[in-house]
Design an enzyme around this catalytic site. Structure first.
Site, PDB file in Angstrom:
ATOM      1  N   ASP A 107       0.856  -1.186   0.000  1.00  0.00           N
ATOM      2  CA  ASP A 107       0.000   0.000   0.000  1.00  0.00           C
ATOM      3  C   ASP A 107       0.895   1.241   0.000  1.00  0.00           C
ATOM      4  OD1 ASP A 107      -1.935   1.901   0.347  1.00  0.00           O
ATOM      5  OD2 ASP A 107      -3.018   0.799   1.895  1.00  0.00           O
ATOM      6  N   ASP A 139      -2.719   2.374  -6.149  1.00  0.00           N
ATOM      7  CA  ASP A 139      -1.649   2.369  -5.152  1.00  0.00           C
ATOM      8  C   ASP A 139      -1.637   1.124  -4.258  1.00  0.00           C
ATOM      9  OD1 ASP A 139      -3.873   2.747  -3.624  1.00  0.00           O
ATOM     10  OD2 ASP A 139      -2.970   4.278  -2.356  1.00  0.00           O
ATOM     11  N   GLU A 140      -2.278   0.080  -4.700  1.00  0.00           N
ATOM     12  CA  GLU A 140      -2.356  -1.126  -3.886  1.00  0.00           C
ATOM     13  C   GLU A 140      -2.154  -2.377  -4.714  1.00  0.00           C
ATOM     14  OE1 GLU A 140      -5.491  -1.716  -0.585  1.00  0.00           O
ATOM     15  OE2 GLU A 140      -6.272  -0.284  -2.040  1.00  0.00           O
TER      16      GLU A 140
END
Length: 664
Positions: A106, A196-197
């Site tokens: 993350d 973003d993960e």
DNA sequence: GCGGATCAC
DNA sequence: TATGGTGATCCGC
């Protein structure tokens, strides 16, 4: 509504106004002060009134649940009830799979940190990204209580010196691709859950490189930092949900490994606030709180009541939460699993019919654009509108032909809007479902050499009967296609789950199987109902993630043999996780999208098809940045949903639909 | 199949 | 000076 006693708002309302991401900061004493300021600033607005209304509805729902509970509890031997649940727990425990190392990465304050990178003068300052509503905030701003999803003017009240920074979506997406490419070297089946993960299964990589998972993840994070100067946090655990929760543990710029050990996992769960579970939102949190469940450990204490209220809360799901058991299957999302495509926009409230119809036309144009770009058509059109009171309504209509042009969308929308007049709206949107994949035809070597999905939108029109954008009726060429649901029939197009049995109309199920253990458990060990799980309230608790089973195929430390990527050989390839030194013999060609190396041309082609179809979706999300469409810090829930396993659930609230004729 | 509601990001 | 957009899922009709 206008009681004089309105001077003080309910605690639940104050929390609600504070926003959904309020859980992050914990409940410091400062937080309550922050919440008070937010409530104060909101007071009297239409938004506030609407939140108050919704808050009351939840309160009423709680009352119904408590009444139900008191009713059900009468004459019940709670000891016996708990005993039954204990048997169920034992059965679920037997499903636990501790053999895989799942990692959830993350990025830390992704948008904000990218902006920081591009504008160092922001260092150490409190700033928010986005205008109107913030998409994210720097860590300095967060200290003041500024959060994503917060309106700018409220953020200013909390932090008067707050700096507003513009969004640069394409930049974020560029950086994201770079990082994802790096991750993918460690697991070609990586799941990019959002910008973003990412989820990875690094079991095989660690085996092959004789690496400790912690060490491996540490190096990966270092590499990300070296190459981008961005920090990333990670969680390492036995399944995806635990990994996700763990990645938050030492954030920012940290990692946390939850031991692959049943005891340790249960200890970890015991103190974990139930709200931390993905799928338990603000409403579910309140409902559970009302029956005494605040932490995952409380699930066990309250197992008797939960069993009685199975329909409302989904006993089976909750037990999986308590045990910390969830899916450990990591695989990329597939294009064919897409269920809908839509567009909506908020504007200053208007009530003139012509103006509203103009907005509708704008939305139709946007949607048409997206559908064309993505290669989609659909049979059902849903109109969504929000009154200036913030009440939201939807109206839908199904057709026996494929809808795909702007004119068709607009006409459908107008028809749906017709009976609703008069209206005063602040938002209008259109969504198309029952999709047909226009790219699925001639599935084979799908334009590998043609311009990539980004380029000329004309390309997709190649499938059009004529290149015209005219509203010429597009008559369904193959009607049987649609009767087959999803038209996902015999397909070579997307290898993903191609070999999997279809479950219900929802399309393919992940390999970890849809049939829950409920059917395997000796019937006396579970409550009456055939399906041992239910939703919280009227919404199936998105704990679905906890529902899916660990595939037996995944047992054993070696390869996952349910890989759906059309590169069977790659699995045993030593260069599955390519290191710089791996490129030896023959000519090695990299997939232009994910950089995965290939030596066999056919394999490469097949792989690129597969990769393209995913890329198309990904770029479709990212393209949203034209028109300054504001996006959340991360936006790709559907990708997320794709790996969510089984489903099932019961019912809840005696909510009755109000088919209101709303004017005003 | 429709509409409302919840959730994630 | 006025609270986002996309997609998914479930329930009760």
């Amino acid at each position: 509504m206008e009681h004089p006693s309105d001077t003080q708002e309910a605690p639940s309302l104050v929390l609600r106004l504070a926003g959904p991401s309020t859980t992050k900061a914990g409940l410091s004493t400062e937080q309550t002060e922050i919440n008070r300021i937010i409530a104060e600033a909101s007071k009297g607005s239409k938004f506030y009134e609407n939140e108050k209304r919704k808050d009351k509805e939840v309160t009423a729902r709680i009352e119904r649940i408590l009444k139900l509970r008191d009713q059900a509890i009468k004459g019940v031997d709670m000891g016996k009830m708990e005993q039954k649940v204990d048997h169920l727990l034992e059965a679920i425990e037997r499903e636990r799979d501790l053999t895989q190392f799942i990692v959830h990465f993350d990025m830390d304050a992704f948008y904000a940190n990218v902006e920081l990178l591009d504008n160092p003068s922001l260092a150490g300052k409190a700033f928010g990204v986005g205008h109107g509503v913030l998409t994210t905030a720097s860590y300095e701003a967060r200290k003041y209580g500024v959060r994503s999803g917060m309106p700018g003017y409220i953020a200013l009240k909390l932090c008067p010196d707050l700096i507003f920074v513009d969004l640069h979506m394409s930049r974020y997406s560029e950086v994201s691709k770079q990082i994802m490419g790096l991750f993918r070297q460690y697991d070609p089946n990586m799941l990019a859950a959002s910008v973003d993960e990412a989820y990875l299964n690094i079991t095989e990589y660690c085996m092959q490189h004789n690496l400790d998972p912690d060490e491996c993840v540490g190096r990966m994070r270092q590499r990300v930092f070296d190459e981008t100067k961005l920090t990333v946090s990670a969680g390492i655990a036995a399944n995806k949900v635990l990994a996700q929760i763990c990645s938050d543990k030492n954030k920012p710029n940290g990692q946390f490994h939850l031991p692959h050990n049943s005891e340790a996992i249960r200890d970890f769960m015991r103190g974990l606030p139930i709200r931390k579970i993905p799928g338990i939102g603000r409403v579910s949190e309140r409902l559970l709180d009302s029956i005494g469940v605040k932490t995952c450990g409380d699930v066990y204490k309250c197992r008797g009541v939960l069993s009685l209220l199975d329909k409302q809360f989904g006993l089976h799901s909750m037990l999986r939460v308590h045990l910390g058991i969830a899916s450990n299957v990591v695989q990329p999302g597939a294009r064919e699993e897409r269920k809908s495509i839509g567009s909506e926009r908020t504007f200053r409230a208007i009530s003139e019919k012509e103006k509203i119809l103009q907005k509708l036309e704008d939305i139709a144009a946007e949607l048409d654009d997206d559908m064309e770009r993505g290669g989609w058509a659909g049979r059902t059109v849903t109109l969504k509108y929000k009154l200036d009171t913030y009440e939201v309504f939807t109206r839908a209509k199904s057709f026996n032909r494929w809808i795909r042009t702007k004119a068709e969308l607009y006409e459908a929308g107008k028809e749906l809007l017709q009976p609703e007049w008069p209206l005063r709206l602040r938002l209008i949107g259109l969504r198309v479902t029952k999709l047909k994949d226009l790219r699925k035809k001639d599935g084979g070597i799908l334009k590998f050499l043609e311009p990539l999905p980004e380029s000329p939108s004309k390309k997709s029109r190649a499938y059009d009967s004529d290149g015209q954008d005219s509203d010429v009726e597009y008559i369904e060429p193959d009607l049987e296609d649609d009767l087959n649901h999803n038209a996902s029939d015999s397909e070579d197009e997307l290898p993903t789950a191609a070999a999997e049995p279809r479950a219900s109309t929802s399309g393919h199920r992940p390999p970890q199987m849809f049939a829950s253990s409920a059917s395997e458990i000796p019937s006396p060990s579970r409550p009456s109902k055939p399906r041992g799980t239910g939703p919280i309230g009227s919404t199936r608790v998105a704990v679905s993630e906890w529902q899916d089973q660990v595939s037996p195929k995944h047992r054993g430390l070696h390869m996952r043999d349910d890989d759906d990527c059309p590169v069977p050989k790659a699995r045993s390839d030593p260069d599955k996780a390519p290191s710089a030194s791996t490129s030896t013999t023959a000519t090695v060609i990299e997939c232009p999208l994910c950089t995965r190396p290939f030596t066999d041309n056919d394999e490469l082609n097949a792989h690129v098809d597969w990769c393209l179809s995913r890329e198309a979706i990904r770029s479709a999300q990212v393209e949203g940045d034209r028109n300054e469409r504001s996006k959340p810090e991360v936006g790709a829930q559907h990708l997320k949903e794709w790996w969510k396993g089984g489903s099932v659930e019961g019912t809840a609230g005696s909510r009755k639909p109000k088919r209101r004729k709303l004017g005003r």
